[in-house]
Design an enzyme around this catalytic site. Structure first.
Site, PDB file in Angstrom:
ATOM      1  N   GLU A 117      11.279  77.231  12.641  1.00 34.59           N
ATOM      2  CA  GLU A 117      12.715  77.418  12.319  1.00 34.59           C
ATOM      3  C   GLU A 117      13.674  76.918  13.632  1.00 34.59           C
ATOM      4  O   GLU A 117      15.018  77.238  13.523  1.00 34.59           O
ATOM      5  CB  GLU A 117      13.197  78.531  11.900  1.00 34.59           C
ATOM      6  CG  GLU A 117      12.601  79.212  10.468  1.00 34.59           C
ATOM      7  CD  GLU A 117      13.284  78.675   9.496  1.00 34.59           C
ATOM      8  OE1 GLU A 117      14.349  77.951   9.466  1.00 34.59           O
ATOM      9  OE2 GLU A 117      12.460  78.990   8.267  1.00 34.59           O
ATOM     10  N   HIS A 212      14.549  84.394  -0.567  1.00 33.05           N
ATOM     11  CA  HIS A 212      13.851  84.200   0.864  1.00 33.05           C
ATOM     12  C   HIS A 212      13.865  85.395   1.598  1.00 33.05           C
ATOM     13  O   HIS A 212      13.078  86.069   1.987  1.00 33.05           O
ATOM     14  CB  HIS A 212      14.174  82.956   1.168  1.00 33.05           C
ATOM     15  CG  HIS A 212      13.610  82.473   2.582  1.00 33.05           C
ATOM     16  ND1 HIS A 212      13.557  81.287   3.327  1.00 33.05           N
ATOM     17  CD2 HIS A 212      12.707  83.109   3.539  1.00 33.05           C
ATOM     18  CE1 HIS A 212      12.811  81.211   4.234  1.00 33.05           C
ATOM     19  NE2 HIS A 212      12.326  82.370   4.628  1.00 33.05           N
TER      20      HIS A 212
HETATM   21 ZN   LIG Z   1      11.563  83.240   6.177  1.00 36.86          ZN
END
Ligand SMILES: [Zn+2]
Length: 266
Positions: A117, A212
């Site tokens: 990420e 999520h």
């Molecule tokens: Zn996540």
């Protein structure tokens, strides 16, 4: 070259490790779930900022205009929060963005590759810094109760879930005064998810990614955790009431407004 001891940095690393432990204890960080990045540029000495790289140089998907030369403490890809808690620098790294804002390299302590990420975290840091906001932290985790609530379509309308959670216990509005943004489902790790999140960061300190997880930004990693933890408390009250078979009444609009004025909230 080994990094010298730096008390301010050690204290920041200890705070991130503390929060990583909370995420695991809360059940919000299954396997490698969640990630944290902290802008530590101001905590480093000039010689630390100039440490030689211990990795190759990795390209970023876009130029991070406001992060040139900045350094970040970042959780590692595929690393578990429970081990970030117990062995922080075996599971995180410090990275340095180059002076063009196009690449990064790892400078300490170990060549731990950052979270997948990272591009989205950096885009958020870049955006907030560009807005002149003293943002240091991006924290993402999977709070079970809050994620469950994003599976209910009516809660995904703007400010519906945020107002509901505010109304469960007065402190929630005090600790999360801007409320809760909702980001429609996007592929994890994608720039589309980052871009959709950025659009809400002007208005909210915490957003939910549909089905999520939660993402909080702020100047302090403990504060970021506390905001999500407080929202989760409200979610727990709501769920307990529903489990007892009734729809909780919630504080009235007038009570919420009284709170806003009394605590000088936005
Ligand atoms: Zn996540």
């Amino acid at each position: 070259m080994k990094r010298m001891k730096n008390d301010r940095l050690e204290s920041q690393i200890a705070q991130v490790a503390e929060v990583a432990g909370y995420l695991w204890q809360r059940g919000w960080a299954e396997r490698n779930g969640g990630n944290i990045s902290v802008n530590v540029t101001d905590l480093l000495t000039e010689s630390e900022k100039a440490l030689p790289a211990i990795s190759e140089s990795y390209a970023l998907p876009k130029t991070m205009k406001w992060l040139k030369g900045n350094c970040f403490l970042v959780t590692g890809t595929n690393r578990r929060m429970r081990y970030v808690a117990s062995q922080p620098m075996e599971n995180m790294a410090i990275i340095r963005i180059d002076n063009a804002g196009d690449t990064y390299e790892i400078i300490a302590d170990n060549p731990v590759r950052p979270t997948s990420e990272l591009p989205s975290h950096l885009s958020m840091h870049d955006y907030l810094k560009g807005q002149g906001i003293d943002n240091k932290v991006v924290l993402h985790t999977h709070p079970t109760d809050l994620v469950a609530m994003t599976h209910y379509r009516p809660f995904l309308q703007p400010d519906v879930l945020g107002k509901l959670l505010w109304s469960m216990i007065p402190e929630t509005r005090v600790i999360v005064p801007k409320g809760l943004g909702i980001v429609p489902y996007e592929l994890p790790g994608s720039m589309a998810l980052a871009d959709a999140t950025i659009q809400l960061l002007d208005r909210y300190d915490v957003v939910m990614w549909e089905k999520h997880g939660a993402l909080a930004v702020g100047s302090d990693v403990i504060e970021c955790f506390d905001m999500i933890d407080t929202l989760s408390k409200s979610a727990q009250i709501y769920l307990q009431a529903r489990a007892m078979g009734f729809e909780p009444e919630g504080m009235t609009e007038a009570q919420s407004e009284e709170l806003r004025k009394a605590f000088h909230l936005c």
